[in-house]
Motif scaffolding. Sequence first.
Motif, mmCIF file in Angstrom:
data_model
loop_
_atom_site.group_PDB
_atom_site.id
_atom_site.type_symbol
_atom_site.label_atom_id
_atom_site.label_comp_id
_atom_site.label_asym_id
_atom_site.label_seq_id
_atom_site.Cartn_x
_atom_site.Cartn_y
_atom_site.Cartn_z
ATOM 1 N N UNK A 89 0.831 -1.207 0.000
ATOM 2 C CA UNK A 89 0.000 0.000 0.000
ATOM 3 C C UNK A 89 0.862 1.253 0.000
ATOM 4 N N UNK A 90 1.895 1.251 0.798
ATOM 5 C CA UNK A 90 2.769 2.426 0.882
ATOM 6 C C UNK A 90 3.455 2.711 -0.445
ATOM 7 N N UNK A 144 1.979 8.841 8.578
ATOM 8 C CA UNK A 144 2.294 9.767 7.489
ATOM 9 C C UNK A 144 3.745 9.613 7.040
ATOM 10 N N UNK A 145 4.613 9.258 7.966
ATOM 11 C CA UNK A 145 6.029 9.061 7.633
ATOM 12 C C UNK A 145 6.250 7.765 6.861
ATOM 13 N N UNK A 149 -2.185 6.397 5.437
ATOM 14 C CA UNK A 149 -3.230 6.975 6.274
ATOM 15 C C UNK A 149 -4.072 5.807 6.771
ATOM 16 N N UNK A 150 -4.408 5.791 8.059
ATOM 17 C CA UNK A 150 -5.079 4.624 8.612
ATOM 18 C C UNK A 150 -6.353 4.940 9.358
ATOM 19 N N UNK A 253 -2.887 4.271 0.874
ATOM 20 C CA UNK A 253 -1.752 4.995 0.328
ATOM 21 C C UNK A 253 -2.016 6.493 0.488
ATOM 22 N N UNK A 254 -1.056 7.221 1.033
ATOM 23 C CA UNK A 254 -1.277 8.631 1.363
ATOM 24 C C UNK A 254 -1.677 9.453 0.142
ATOM 25 N N UNK A 255 -1.008 9.243 -0.988
ATOM 26 C CA UNK A 255 -1.337 10.006 -2.192
ATOM 27 C C UNK A 255 -2.725 9.641 -2.707
#
Length: 368
Positions: A89-90, A144-145, A149-150, A253-255
């Motif tokens: 996911x990241x 976030x690092x 996002x969870x 995934x943050x984006x």
Amino acid sequence: MDRRSFLTKAAVGGTIGGAAATLAAPAIAQANPKINWRLTSSFPKSLDTIYGAGETMARMVKEATDGQFQIQVFAAGEIVGGLQAADATANGTVECCHSVCYYYWGKDPTWALASAVPFSLNARGMNAWHYHGGGIAMFNEFLAKQNLYGLPGGNSGTQMGGWFRKEINTLDDMRGLKMRVGGFAGKIMERLGVVPQQIPAGDIYAALEKGTIDGVEWVGPYDDEKLGFQKVAPYYYYPGWWEGGPTVHFLFNQDAWNGLPPLYQNILRIACQATDQDMLANYDYKNARALKSVMANGAQLRPFSSEIMSASFDAADATYAEIEATNPEFKKVWGSIKDFRSDWYLWSQVAEYNYDTFMMIQQRQGRL
């Protein structure tokens, strides 16, 4: 009147209606774009309660967006292995996953705190901390690092302590014990002399049957019964003090998350919270019946002794102190949980505990 009916009637309702329809259609399309995501689960389809939670969330999102936002769910191993879900996911291999964050504690033990660590909160306490104690925001500062996002996405309730080939009565019985135990709990158990083993779900039964391992912890009666552990390791211990209220997470995934319209983000938040509550209710309902079934088929219930419980608590506290001394992120999150933990178990022992205790006595007396 539904949206389609309104737009259709507006389109034939004259000049003003036609203009309204012309303006409305692009606005709706812009606010509700067609999006297709993939979700990789850390769980096999055979574990319908925990794997099924991913499908529950995806169905809610699909229905809430009239099919515009669809999430396809894949079982562990279909895209990546269950323990690679967060990494996939990241790095953008998939847009999201459904996993337990303590799987990744080896990267940083802070991962485990928002899921379950020994002698933390039970399921209701975890939900209270997540939703009203700032836990979601605090954990997302850490995630976030990791480009993630969870959101909480399920809980099994307090788990069982596992299946053993022999009785475990004292600390001496723990020493040298080869046990399949996942995540951060193994680090604590090493202090008691246990030899932790990481074994995939599909290989556990054979290892237990052959004596390669002496014991295994999994989840609880409903999931455990499917794996047949009672046939080769009849002693079924409780409680699973390392998983008092294990939160399962949906990780995004943050984006991909940032790229969603606000409406879709809100729908995801609602669907994840609904799934969080639904999984716990599902386990509570199914475990009650499954416990009677595994006992009828050979399981012998045993509580961990007070000696083992007390020594385990001390070992956990010593481990946390060591980590806090060198890991400021761990210290921040664990400090927040600890502060609430004291208040939570103060409140829990008043009304809830006494009501439950009374009702349990009635159950044992055959009055329910």
